[in-house]
Design an enzyme around this catalytic site. Structure first.
Site, PDB file in Angstrom:
ATOM      1  N   SER A 102      40.210  44.874  45.540  1.00 40.53           N
ATOM      2  CA  SER A 102      40.957  44.637  44.306  1.00 40.53           C
ATOM      3  C   SER A 102      41.998  45.743  44.085  1.00 40.53           C
ATOM      4  O   SER A 102      42.861  45.968  44.932  1.00 40.53           O
ATOM      5  CB  SER A 102      39.987  44.523  43.130  1.00 40.53           C
ATOM      6  OG  SER A 102      40.630  44.014  41.992  1.00 40.53           O
ATOM      7  N   ASP A 201      39.030  32.795  43.091  1.00 39.05           N
ATOM      8  CA  ASP A 201      39.057  34.146  42.533  1.00 39.05           C
ATOM      9  C   ASP A 201      39.525  34.023  41.090  1.00 39.05           C
ATOM     10  O   ASP A 201      40.657  33.615  40.830  1.00 39.05           O
ATOM     11  CB  ASP A 201      40.000  35.024  43.355  1.00 39.05           C
ATOM     12  CG  ASP A 201      39.963  36.493  42.955  1.00 39.05           C
ATOM     13  OD1 ASP A 201      39.711  36.783  41.769  1.00 39.05           O
ATOM     14  OD2 ASP A 201      40.204  37.343  43.822  1.00 39.05           O
ATOM     15  N   HIS A 229      35.675  36.905  43.178  1.00 31.35           N
ATOM     16  CA  HIS A 229      36.494  38.111  43.345  1.00 31.35           C
ATOM     17  C   HIS A 229      35.751  39.282  43.990  1.00 31.35           C
ATOM     18  O   HIS A 229      36.236  39.899  44.928  1.00 31.35           O
ATOM     19  CB  HIS A 229      37.064  38.546  41.993  1.00 31.35           C
ATOM     20  CG  HIS A 229      37.950  39.745  42.083  1.00 31.35           C
ATOM     21  ND1 HIS A 229      39.147  39.737  42.762  1.00 31.35           N
ATOM     22  CD2 HIS A 229      37.795  41.023  41.606  1.00 31.35           C
ATOM     23  CE1 HIS A 229      39.710  40.923  42.691  1.00 31.35           C
ATOM     24  NE2 HIS A 229      38.906  41.721  42.002  1.00 31.35           N
TER      25      HIS A 229
END
Length: 252
Positions: A102, A201, A229
């Protein structure tokens, strides 16, 4: 007077493995080292024909204590912590890879654009968004209250990401600055990029993967079809480790 806040156990830096190949890894926004720990351990630990590599995962400043601490940091504080960990590995390893989940993916790309790395490993990297609410919010970030957290987007039942339940919009503002700077540096990213992205996601949209594919010369895609995610804690955690090992081995 500043209030002392203890670092949570799951946020402590991780150092594992040995040998001449290193991997420096960055966790996500509002999260902790625990969010990428299975990935880090899967690379560090010897397993059958896999010799293991040396892995360092720093605790990024402002994370793992209280969300108000995060609001006092800026993206370059996070990057500096990752770069320091890289320099630690580079002093003892002949080859160093960088990895990130991320927001940690944006930091990894920053490092790959600034330092000589053998390759970059990304899981659902965040370097931009189509969410129309972000831009106006960050312009008045000092006036807005804290927001509900974005943690634990995980398909696997019963699994929670160790992360803040809230975050300051000021933190989102510096994250947007990180996105902007990272996008500009993409053409300078050295080495190949392993881009592992989830089919579904709920945190990061397709903007990031599209920007990476368009601006980085050597991108190798892996689809994570069973995870959301935080795929490092999800159904595809073992796939992430396996693909990462394959990528590192191919880099030599």
């Amino acid at each position: 007077m500043a209030t002392f806040r203890a670092v949570r156990d799951e946020a402590r830096p991780y150092r594992g493995g040995d040998g001449g190949i290193g991997v420096v890894m960055a966790h996500g926004f509002t999260s902790t080292v625990g969010g990428v720990l299975p990935w880090a351990r899967g690379l560090a630990e010897r397993d059958g024909g896999w010799p293991g590599v040396r892995v360092v995962v720093p605790r990024l400043p402002g994370h793992g204590t209280h969300w108000r601490d995060l609001a006092r940091t800026r993206w370059w504080d996070w990057f500096n912590a990752l770069e320091d960990a890289y320099l630690e590995l580079a002093a003892s390893c002949h080859t160093v890879h960088v990895a990130g989940l991320s927001m940690g993916g944006a930091l990894a790309l920053q490092l790959a654009a600034r330092q000589p790395v053998a390759g970059t490993l990304l899981v659902n990297p965040s370097i931009g968004t189509r969410d129309w609410r972000v831009a106006p919010a960050v312009r008045v970030h000092r006036l807005l209250p804290s927001q509900r957290g974005i943690a634990s987007d995980i398909a696997k039942p019963g699994v929670e990401e160790p992360a803040y339940s809230r975050f300051s919009v000021t933190s989102l503002a510096t994250l947007q600055d990180l996105w902007t700077d990272t996008q500009q540096r993409l053409p300078q990213v050295g080495g190949a990029v392993l881009l592992m992205t989830s089919t579904v996601d709920h945190v990061v949209d397709t903007t990031s993967r599209e920007l990476i594919r368009q601006n980085v010369p050597d991108v190798r895609d892996v689809e994570l079809g069973r995870s959301y995610h935080v795929a490092t804690l999800d159904h595809d955690a073992e796939l992430i480790v396996a693909e990462s090992r394959r990528f590192i081995t191919a880099a030599g």
